[in-house]
Design a protein around this motif. Sequence first.
Motif, PDB file in Angstrom:
ATOM      1  N   ALA A  59       5.355  46.467 -38.953  1.00 21.74           N
ATOM      2  CA  ALA A  59       5.879  45.184 -39.341  1.00 21.74           C
ATOM      3  C   ALA A  59       6.453  44.516 -38.018  1.00 21.74           C
ATOM      4  CB  ALA A  59       7.211  45.247 -40.532  1.00 21.74           C
ATOM      5  N   ARG A  60       7.272  45.151 -36.921  1.00 24.05           N
ATOM      6  CA  ARG A  60       7.663  44.810 -36.026  1.00 24.05           C
ATOM      7  C   ARG A  60       7.877  45.521 -34.940  1.00 24.05           C
ATOM      8  NH1 ARG A  60      13.916  43.281 -35.095  1.00 24.05           N
ATOM      9  NH2 ARG A  60      13.722  41.090 -34.396  1.00 24.05           N
ATOM     10  N   LEU A  61       7.818  45.158 -33.777  1.00 21.04           N
ATOM     11  CA  LEU A  61       7.664  46.366 -32.701  1.00 21.04           C
ATOM     12  C   LEU A  61       8.236  45.829 -31.392  1.00 21.04           C
ATOM     13  CD1 LEU A  61       5.903  44.975 -30.095  1.00 21.04           C
ATOM     14  CD2 LEU A  61       3.524  45.987 -31.981  1.00 21.04           C
ATOM     15  N   LEU A  62       9.001  46.662 -30.354  1.00 24.61           N
ATOM     16  CA  LEU A  62       9.174  46.019 -29.542  1.00 24.61           C
ATOM     17  C   LEU A  62       8.799  46.335 -28.310  1.00 24.61           C
ATOM     18  CD1 LEU A  62      11.890  44.874 -27.578  1.00 24.61           C
ATOM     19  CD2 LEU A  62      13.370  47.582 -28.170  1.00 24.61           C
ATOM     20  N   ASP A  63       8.520  45.752 -27.230  1.00 20.65           N
ATOM     21  CA  ASP A  63       7.593  46.050 -26.425  1.00 20.65           C
ATOM     22  C   ASP A  63       9.485  46.333 -25.135  1.00 20.65           C
ATOM     23  OD1 ASP A  63       6.811  46.617 -23.701  1.00 20.65           O
ATOM     24  OD2 ASP A  63       5.641  45.410 -23.713  1.00 20.65           O
ATOM     25  N   GLY A 103       6.328  41.385 -33.314  1.00 18.72           N
ATOM     26  CA  GLY A 103       6.865  41.511 -31.747  1.00 18.72           C
ATOM     27  C   GLY A 103       8.412  41.200 -30.952  1.00 18.72           C
ATOM     28  N   VAL A 104       8.560  41.473 -30.276  1.00 14.91           N
ATOM     29  CA  VAL A 104       9.896  40.908 -29.533  1.00 14.91           C
ATOM     30  C   VAL A 104       9.248  41.759 -28.138  1.00 14.91           C
ATOM     31  CG1 VAL A 104      12.266  41.160 -28.274  1.00 14.91           C
ATOM     32  CG2 VAL A 104      11.055  40.848 -31.127  1.00 14.91           C
ATOM     33  N   ALA A 105       9.740  41.674 -27.080  1.00 13.21           N
ATOM     34  CA  ALA A 105       8.992  42.002 -25.608  1.00 13.21           C
ATOM     35  C   ALA A 105      10.274  41.358 -24.530  1.00 13.21           C
ATOM     36  CB  ALA A 105       7.494  41.343 -24.784  1.00 13.21           C
ATOM     37  N   GLU A 130      19.996  42.562 -25.311  1.00 14.90           N
ATOM     38  CA  GLU A 130      19.954  40.825 -25.509  1.00 14.90           C
ATOM     39  C   GLU A 130      19.103  41.016 -27.610  1.00 14.90           C
ATOM     40  OE1 GLU A 130      21.647  38.096 -24.805  1.00 14.90           O
ATOM     41  OE2 GLU A 130      22.815  39.517 -23.040  1.00 14.90           O
ATOM     42  N   VAL A 131      19.112  42.653 -27.317  1.00 18.19           N
ATOM     43  CA  VAL A 131      17.569  42.259 -28.303  1.00 18.19           C
ATOM     44  C   VAL A 131      18.732  43.053 -29.606  1.00 18.19           C
ATOM     45  CG1 VAL A 131      16.361  44.252 -29.619  1.00 18.19           C
ATOM     46  CG2 VAL A 131      16.135  43.674 -26.423  1.00 18.19           C
ATOM     47  N   HIS A 132      18.150  42.637 -30.793  1.00 18.66           N
ATOM     48  CA  HIS A 132      18.742  42.087 -32.101  1.00 18.66           C
ATOM     49  C   HIS A 132      17.843  43.031 -32.885  1.00 18.66           C
ATOM     50  CE1 HIS A 132      21.784  40.093 -30.252  1.00 18.66           C
ATOM     51  NE2 HIS A 132      21.279  39.253 -29.710  1.00 18.66           N
ATOM     52  N   GLY A 133      18.293  43.545 -33.521  1.00 20.61           N
ATOM     53  CA  GLY A 133      17.111  43.963 -34.655  1.00 20.61           C
ATOM     54  C   GLY A 133      16.828  45.127 -34.854  1.00 20.61           C
ATOM     55  N   THR A 134      15.987  46.072 -36.308  1.00 22.96           N
ATOM     56  CA  THR A 134      15.590  47.127 -35.635  1.00 22.96           C
ATOM     57  C   THR A 134      14.024  46.646 -35.230  1.00 22.96           C
ATOM     58  OG1 THR A 134      15.123  47.135 -38.094  1.00 22.96           O
ATOM     59  CG2 THR A 134      17.358  48.264 -36.350  1.00 22.96           C
ATOM     60  N   GLY A 175      18.610  54.663 -31.119  1.00 19.19           N
ATOM     61  CA  GLY A 175      19.578  55.104 -31.956  1.00 19.19           C
ATOM     62  C   GLY A 175      19.416  53.633 -33.248  1.00 19.19           C
ATOM     63  N   ASP A 176      20.436  52.814 -32.505  1.00 15.10           N
ATOM     64  CA  ASP A 176      20.606  51.282 -33.335  1.00 15.10           C
ATOM     65  C   ASP A 176      19.587  50.343 -33.221  1.00 15.10           C
ATOM     66  OD1 ASP A 176      23.073  51.828 -32.891  1.00 15.10           O
ATOM     67  OD2 ASP A 176      23.599  51.194 -30.547  1.00 15.10           O
TER      68      ASP A 176
END
Length: 279
Positions: free
Chosen positions: A111-115, A136-138, A172-176, A226-227
């Motif tokens: 549902a949500r990805l991070l690069d 996504g967040v990059a 500066e990244v928030h959430g999972t 982990g976070d």
Amino acid sequence: MTRGDALALGVSRLRAGGIEGAARDAQLLLAHVLGVEVMRLSLERGEAVGASEMAAFEAALERRVAREPVSKIIGQRGFWGRDFIVTADVLDPRPETETLIAEALAGPAPARLLDLGTGTGILAVTLLAEWPEARGVATDLSQAALDVAARNAARHGVADRLTLVRSDWFAEVHGTFDLIVSNPPYISEAEMPGLAPEVRRHDPHMALTPGGDGLDPYRVIAAGAGDHLAPGGRLLVEIGNGQGADVQAIFAAAGLEDVRCHPDMDGRDRVVGAVAPAP
């Protein structure tokens, strides 16, 4: 001069300059200058090349002989069936990185990805294009790189689902996230002098090496996973030659599970994957 003559001249000059793959590079450069598809060069070999076009082609050949990558000359690189904008501010995408895309797509759509350290945006943009329901967040430390990623996101129709953040890794990244991907700088300081001129002279230094043994980004990613990784979420990172065992050990020590190394098409260890433990 005809297109066939120009192409023959280009191949000859590149070969004389010691360029491997001279024929393919000459085709790409001539097609770019003429504004045509590569396949049209063989179909229209007898078409005339204008004086200004020939001058532009010769200038491109000079840049290539000086070991500037073709992608930096023409301003784009093909990746996973799409053309991505490439500038001097970003790492030139490598075909081997498609291994990470293949491994990601082999699993469930997030549902949500991070690069992390997105550069051109090839990982985030490609995955969002393949998964139309995902968001996504990059991140990148370079604003210039984020600007290129934004252009690529717009080019491929995913800008409304991708948030770009200037960040030092997770700072500066928030959430999972259900999926975290990264192609971090991993070349050790000792290896830098031995890189090909196309890489050493034309890719940003910060995108190539973190200094030291090249493993610090994996330590940071493992510590922050982990976070930011949802329970059961996946982590996939590209690695350098010979780093498989070390990166697997770093991830295992951080409490990640199902840590595995995946080879590229040449059989070299290329991607390390792991899964966040279930609650």
